[in-house]
Scaffold this active site. Structure first.
Site, short mmCIF file in Angstrom:
data_model
loop_
_atom_site.label_atom_id
_atom_site.label_comp_id
_atom_site.label_asym_id
_atom_site.label_seq_id
_atom_site.Cartn_x
_atom_site.Cartn_y
_atom_site.Cartn_z
N TYR B 38 6.44 -12.44 12.79
CA TYR B 38 5.56 -12.45 13.93
C TYR B 38 5.24 -13.87 14.32
CZ TYR B 38 3.59 -7.87 14.98
OH TYR B 38 3.37 -6.61 15.42
N HIS B 195 -3.53 -3.71 22.62
CA HIS B 195 -2.68 -4.05 21.48
C HIS B 195 -3.19 -3.42 20.19
CE1 HIS B 195 -1.31 -7.35 24.19
NE2 HIS B 195 -0.16 -7.01 23.65
N ARG B 225 8.10 -14.48 26.87
CA ARG B 225 8.42 -14.23 25.47
C ARG B 225 9.37 -13.05 25.42
NH1 ARG B 225 5.21 -9.80 23.08
NH2 ARG B 225 5.81 -10.57 21.03
N ASN B 227 10.44 -9.54 23.33
CA ASN B 227 9.99 -8.55 22.37
C ASN B 227 11.18 -7.61 22.15
OD1 ASN B 227 8.17 -7.34 20.67
ND2 ASN B 227 7.22 -6.10 22.27
N LYS B 319 7.68 0.68 14.88
CA LYS B 319 8.74 0.74 15.88
C LYS B 319 9.46 2.09 15.88
CE LYS B 319 9.59 -4.30 15.88
NZ LYS B 319 9.42 -4.72 17.28
#
Lengths: 316, 339, 177
Positions: B38, B195, B225, B227, B319
């Protein structure tokens, strides 16, 4: 200035109050970026000893992107910026400005907007008012000024706003009773203050005493850096040392020496210029770092904060 | 290589979606190192980026444009609540229209053009045969609400975040290809609330740091960014809403079909300050690449193996890779004999 | 699947404290929660303190309707103290926000029951008083895992089909914390 500075030409200068001059700035090529109400730009001024950069609120309609307007009050204890704008700048001159940034945007969900301006603090509201009118928002302007010095745009605003305009000329003995202004307000009324620290504090204290929730009170917190004791900043990475004079900020001293530090507000709000401290204690004057971060002594906002002793060692 | 839109392919049912060699070459492979970790991996989105790359322009229009717009239409017809804008976000929606139309017209003049005459705007999208004139800022002059109107012409999901009290609020968006989050449920949430389900990162202070950074983004200096996650089949709409339709996909992976079934799903997220409203535009542009296509690049194949092998169990769970993680690692191991 | 141990969107509640000054102190509660606010009400200067209670017969909806009318004409310095079931707390809070109040002036007491409002993420049906997971959706019939991810706008936790990956799985119900 930084890579994304915008060159502008001074298209008009107008005295809008005894101590306030308005500058209309035109893009030299193309148009200027759109902006949100309450935005400011930094203007770079080549002063005698060093370059001065001051932040000024844009005081034109955000829909007008052919040119920007700023209004500058001549400060009696000017650090050079306002004196330069008043005495050295003429129509046709070129200046460098930054793109607009905003730390004083309207609360779009507000039920009612109470705009309180003190003197040259009218400027951000000159960009609020056209947008609030377009949205059909409910708002009032309360404008405190001294007609011998300030009070810019008041006739225009009086005609334009009618009932929503409330002027208080202290030179004519007209005072604003803040507790009357802030009493009997309905939920969802948001207050915006731009003016001297004393006005901001006065409104905040009165509002607190009347039981207003803090989050309904908005104010432009940043101001020019206050002077302090001179000190020396040593830079570990470049091995250089920079003397910071009493009347300049650490950020200005670094820039004078050609050391670029990213920055936007130059007033301790935006957090862009945060710099790591290797050694030395810091007198924190910013609104950005948390209490814990300040206590840790590991970083400084060089735009407003200074050494608490005679030196600092920075990771630059 | 710049990509021209090709005829419509599907992201459901028969899954005809495919990547050309050019699209594979420009795929934004997201792993800078062998072990996944992370970080607040945010960097300036300086345009123009490298020619032909997904970073070249503010909005990337590629060979899947028509397919993705057709897919978006299916999703919105099925469930109009996949797009919403709270009333106080109207000006921000117009900011988005201005930013998107101006960038598209400047960056892809062969596909889009914009004519501005004061408040009167004329927009021409030749790819979708859209030709409209409207009054800038007046939502009643558009054929659809502003968020849906623009959102139906750009690839990727969009959210507009209202900035107030030092926080960001999810107050408008069009979300038809999310990696398992629901706009209808998350609407109105603050940055840390939406989040909320992300494991570990809160404790690491990632979101506190990111929020401070994001609220200070100035006009004209967007940041980005990447992801990532994995998706079984080339399915764009992996939303919680439709999870009952795609959940069984995850159980369909076998040792023999990993290469064609499992896709690396990468989101190019861009955050861009809106000049008129001070809102942040959050665009989430999704790229899908099958493992068969991914392993045509040996460096990617090796690294993908190492990343999946070292992925912490919390993230495997978050995930949703539980059912086929081991199969995928095993399948990739043949491309990484040293590990 | 495990129920998430700590999700940041899940609200925490504290016993309300009297906040002064206030132009009006409103005590809003469902009947079974009155005891939670009674001590606070007693501390208040009576002129500024006012109960907003559900009538036994007309119930919560009538309470919300009368509160909505009342909030049109309250001072900006009004404070709200709210007690009841969790879904009710957030209904009152959202109604107050629509009237222009902000979270600072609204205190929500710890819910009087552990029953949750559940939002089905597949058909958007809201269900009240959910005490165990999984829960069968009253709208689409799917078996929903009750998660800790919470929306203040809906006053609800999110429910996601627990066996979407393998519909033959029928996990046992667990009582929610």
């Amino acid at each position: 200035m930084s890579i994304d500075s915008i060159p502008v030409r001074v298209a008009a200068i107008e005295a809008v109050a005894p101590m306030i001059r308005e500058f209309r700035l035109e893009a030299i090529d193309g148009s200027l970026p759109a902006f949100s109400p309450g935005s400011h730009v930094q203007v770079a001024m080549p002063g005698e000893q060093r370059e001065i950069r001051n932040a000024y609120s844009l005081c034109s309609d955000p829909r007008e992107t052919g040119s920007y307007r700023i209004a500058v009050r001549l400060q009696e204890d000017s650090r050079g910026g306002s004196a330069f704008m008043h005495s050295q700048v003429s129509v046709g001159d070129r200046l460098q400005i930054t793109p607009p940034a905003n730390f004083f945007a309207p609360a779009w969900h507000a039920r009612k907007h109470l705009l309180i301006a003190g003197g040259v603090g009218i400027t951000p509201f000159m960009s609020y008012i056209p947008e609030l009118e377009r949205q059909g928002a409910d708002f009032e302007l309360h404008y405190l000024y001294r007609s011998s010095q300030t009070g810019a745009y008041r006739d225009e605003l009086m005609h334009r706003l009618g009932q929503a305009f409330n002027g208080y000329d202290s030179d004519a003995g007209v005072r604003c009773d803040l507790s009357v202004l802030l009493s009997n307000r309905e939920p969802g009324s948001h207050v915006y203050i731009c003016g001297p620290e004393s006005l901001i504090e006065g409104v905040r204290e009165t509002a607190r005493a009347l039981g207003w929730p803090e989050s309904l009170i908005h104010y432009e917190a940043f101001a020019a850096p206050e002077p302090g004791e001179p000190f020396k900043a040593k830079l570990v990475r470049s091995g250089r040392a920079v003397e910071v004079a009493a009347d300049e900020s650490l950020l200005e001293a670094l820039e004078r020496e050609g050391i670029e530090v990213p920055n936007l507000c130059r007033g301790g709000v935006c957090g862009q210029c945060v710099t790591s401290v290797v050694e030395g204690s810091v007198e924190h004057r910013d609104d950005f770092l948390s209490a814990d971060e300040k206590a840790s002594g590991t970083c400084i906002m060089p735009c407003v904060s200074r050494a608490a002793g005679n030196h600092l060692i920075l990771d630059l | 290589m710049r990509m021209s839109p090709k005829p419509v392919q599907t992201f459901r049912d028969d899954f005809t979606y495919s990547n050309s060699p050019g699209a594979i070459a420009r795929f934004p492979f997201p792993f800078p190192e062998d072990e996944y970790r992370y970080s607040v991996n945010i960097e300036p989105h300086v345009t123009p980026g490298p020619e032909g790359s997904v970073y070249e322009f503010l909005l990337d229009i590629d060979e899947h444009y028509l397919s993705e717009m057709a897919e978006r239409d299916i999703v919105l017809k099925e469930n109009p609540q996949r797009c919403l804008a709270m009333p106080h976000m109207d000006l921000a929606c117009w900011d988005m229209i201005e930013r998107c139309m101006q960038s598209l017209a400047a960056d892809y003049p062969q596909h889009f053009s914009l004519t501005i005459d004061g408040d009167q705007w004329t927009w021409h999208n030749r790819l979708l045969n859209i030709h409209d004139s409207f009054t800038f800022g007046d939502s009643s002059t558009l054929p659809l609400p502003p968020m849906e109107y623009m959102g139906r012409q750009v690839q990727g999901d969009f959210a507009l975040l209202d900035q107030r009290d030092g926080d960001l609020f999810l107050d408008a968006g069009i979300v038809t290809c999310p990696a398992d989050w629901s706009l209808a449920f998350d609407a109105g949430m603050s940055f840390s609330e939406w989040h909320g389900p992300v494991p570990m990162a809160h404790e690491m202070g990632v979101f506190d740091r990111a929020l401070k950074y994001l609220t200070a983004i100035p006009v004209g200096r967007p940041v980005r960014r990447l992801n990532w996650t994995l998706t079984v089949n080339a399915r764009m709409d992996t939303s919680p809403e439709t999870y009952p339709n795609w959940g069984t996909d995850r159980a369909s992976v076998t040792a023999d079909n990993v290469g064609e079934k499992v896709h690396l799903r990468v989101e190019l997220q861009v955050l861009d300050r809106m000049p008129r409203s001070n809102a942040l535009m959050f665009s989430i542009r999704t790229y899908l690449l099958s493992f068969d296509d991914l392993v045509t690049n040996p460096d990617w194949a090796r690294r993908m193996h190492r990343v999946l092998k070292t992925l912490p169990p919390e993230l495997v769970e978050y995930k949703g890779l539980g059912r086929y993680h081991d199969l995928a690692v095993e399948w990739l191991s043949r491309f990484d004999p040293a590990n | 699947m495990q129920i998430d141990p700590s999700i940041k969107s899940r609200p925490t509640y504290q016993a309300p404290m009297l906040e002064e000054p206030a132009g009006l102190q409103l005590f809003v509660c469902q009947p079974e929660a009155r005891g939670l606010l009674e001590p606070l009400y007693q501390q208040c200067a009576s002129a500024q303190a006012q109960w907003v209670l559900a009538d036994e017969e007309t119930g919560t909806e009538a309470l919300l309707a009368s509160l909505q009318q009342m909030l049109v004409n309250v001072p900006v310095s009004t404070r709200l103290y709210v007690a009841g079931h969790e879904g009710f707390l957030w209904d009152v809070r959202n109604l107050a926000l629509e009237a222009g109040l902000v979270d600072e002036q609204i205190q929500l007491a710890p819910p009087v029951s552990r029953g949750r409002r559940l939002f089905c993420t597949h058909c958007y049906t809201l269900m009240e008083g959910v005490e165990a997971s999984p829960h069968s959706c009253s709208g689409c019939g799917r078996l929903l895992l009750v998660r800790d991810h919470f929306s203040r706008l809906h006053g609800a936790y999110v429910g996601v089909q627990i066996n979407a990956e393998d519909p033959s799985e029928l996990p046992e119900q667990e009582v929610l914390q």
